[in-house]
Design an enzyme around this catalytic site. Structure first.
Site, PDB file in Angstrom:
ATOM      1  N   ASP A 169     -12.241 100.744 -89.761  1.00 23.81           N
ATOM      2  CA  ASP A 169     -11.958 101.375 -88.532  1.00 23.81           C
ATOM      3  C   ASP A 169     -12.587 102.649 -88.166  1.00 23.81           C
ATOM      4  OD1 ASP A 169      -9.543 101.511 -86.328  1.00 23.81           O
ATOM      5  OD2 ASP A 169      -9.478 103.566 -87.121  1.00 23.81           O
ATOM      6  N   TYR A 281     -11.639 111.523 -81.673  1.00 23.88           N
ATOM      7  CA  TYR A 281     -11.638 110.563 -80.642  1.00 23.88           C
ATOM      8  C   TYR A 281     -12.099 111.191 -79.361  1.00 23.88           C
ATOM      9  CZ  TYR A 281      -9.589 106.637 -83.198  1.00 23.88           C
ATOM     10  OH  TYR A 281      -9.181 105.822 -84.092  1.00 23.88           O
ATOM     11  N   HIS A 336      -5.492  94.066 -88.659  1.00 27.58           N
ATOM     12  CA  HIS A 336      -6.286  95.206 -88.628  1.00 27.58           C
ATOM     13  C   HIS A 336      -6.598  95.903 -89.760  1.00 27.58           C
ATOM     14  CE1 HIS A 336      -8.730  98.428 -86.632  1.00 27.58           C
ATOM     15  NE2 HIS A 336      -7.886  99.290 -87.448  1.00 27.58           N
TER      16      HIS A 336
END
Length: 362
Positions: A169, A281, A336
């Site tokens: 990720d 982020y 995921h």
């Protein structure tokens, strides 16, 4: 004529940038509006439950399981930050460095810490801002340049010049950057459920489905509100990421135990524990696409086909950016959270890749 073409090119680039940032900010506020409606709905159904938070004073026993390795700390001289990591395997063996994603921490590599310590010094790091690693307050402290430098400094502090680098990720994003910027540091690159950064940037602009799946990237640009939304209903959103039918672990693999889930909630329920991870982020749109993007390291890309956040088509496109041996394995029915979801298969594929490359080298 050449001057006119140059001006037109610059104008086209400026318009493209304007369109891109307009899209970013519009989508940010759209996501914020959706989450605000969710908050109001939750308050309407039960305000006491919405703001309830269980006290968690002591970590679950699984976080101190000696079979996973030893808890260690290292302070980086230049940044002054103290990093926490868990290490398994003898010192002096080749280094395998593990970089987790969001919202995870070193514990997401528990199956790999046990598996690879026989032949490697396995180090599962808490990234900057996560877990017991220091968390600077300013969002500028989480630029990708800082995160890349962290990994380089960690290697130096551990006494290694190169490693087998594995990222999942967001940790996969950092791993790609390390392989691009410091190829001499990476013996083998293994990335789990994250495409080459250029593939991600180009794909998301052309495919609305991926734009929707990546909506949290935009939502996280809003100050403070995302951290608050994660914490309501006793961190219900965090729990659902790992346990819901659409996004969770364990479609046809292993599920998180109650203690595993509590470990995640314990770590992210500590005061200020969500701010650093989400700040990762908040600089992403200023650093992509890359100017230098080719990877020259032998690379293994593993992908869970049922990833709720990343379209599997991006995995196939990634190979054009690897100018060396490249292997892609897509696992059907895997989520995921691949290295936790199907650890036995993932570990076997990693062993095969490492042994295969060793034989080629010989």
């Amino acid at each position: 004529m050449a001057g006119l073409r140059g001006r037109l090119r610059r104008l086209a680039l400026a318009l493209r940038a304007l369109l891109f940032w307009s899209l970013v900010y519009c989508y940010c506020w759209l996501c914020a509006s959706v989450h605000l409606l969710k908050l109001l709905w939750s308050i309407g159904r039960g305000p006491a439950r919405t703001f309830r938070r269980a006290a968690r004073e002591h970590p679950p026993a699984c976080l101190n399981d000696p079979s996973l390795g030893t808890h260690c700390y290292v302070r980086i001289k230049d940044s002054g930050l103290r990093f926490h990591y868990v290490a398994a395997g003898e010192r002096g063996k080749p280094l395998m460095l593990l970089l987790h994603g969001f919202p995870e921490f070193w514990y997401s590599w528990r199956h790999q810490l046990r598996e690879f310590k026989s032949e490697y010094r396995v180090v599962a790091l808490d990234l900057r801002g996560y877990g017991e690693t220091d968390a600077p307050i300013r969002r500028e402290n989480y630029k990708l340049d800082c995160l890349i430098t962290d990994i380089k400094d960690i290697l130096d502090s551990l006494g290694y010049s190169k490693c087998v680098l594995i990222g999942h990720d967001w940790g996969g994003m950092i791993a790609w950057f390390i392989a691009i910027c410091y190829p001499e540091m990476v013996m083998r690159l293994i990335v789990i459920n994250f495409p080459h950064p250029n593939v991600f940037t180009e794909y998301i602009l052309r495919h609305p489905a991926q734009l929707f799946k990546s909506s949290y990237y935009y939502f996280f640009q809003i100050p403070r509100f995302p951290e608050f939304m994660f914490s309501i209903n006793d961190f219900k959103a965090l729990k659902q990421l790992f346990t819901s039918h659409s996004t969770g672990i364990g479609r046809k693999g292993r599920q998180l135990t109650t203690e595993d889930l509590e470990a995640y909630v314990y770590v992210f329920s500590q005061p200020g524990a969500l701010c650093g991870p989400i700040n990762h982020y908040r600089n992403i749109f200023s650093c992509l696409p890359l100017k230098h993007h080719m990877v020259t390291t032998p690379t293994l890309l593993l992908w869970g086909e049922k990833d709720a956040f990343m379209e599997v088509e991006m995995a196939e496109v990634t190979k054009i950016y690897v100018k060396n041996y490249f292997r892609l394995t897509i696992l059907s029915e895997a989520s995921h959270w691949l290295q936790q979801d199907q650890p036995d298969i993932v570990n076997k594929l990693i062993w095969t890749f490492l042994k295969e490359e060793t034989r080629k080298k010989e």
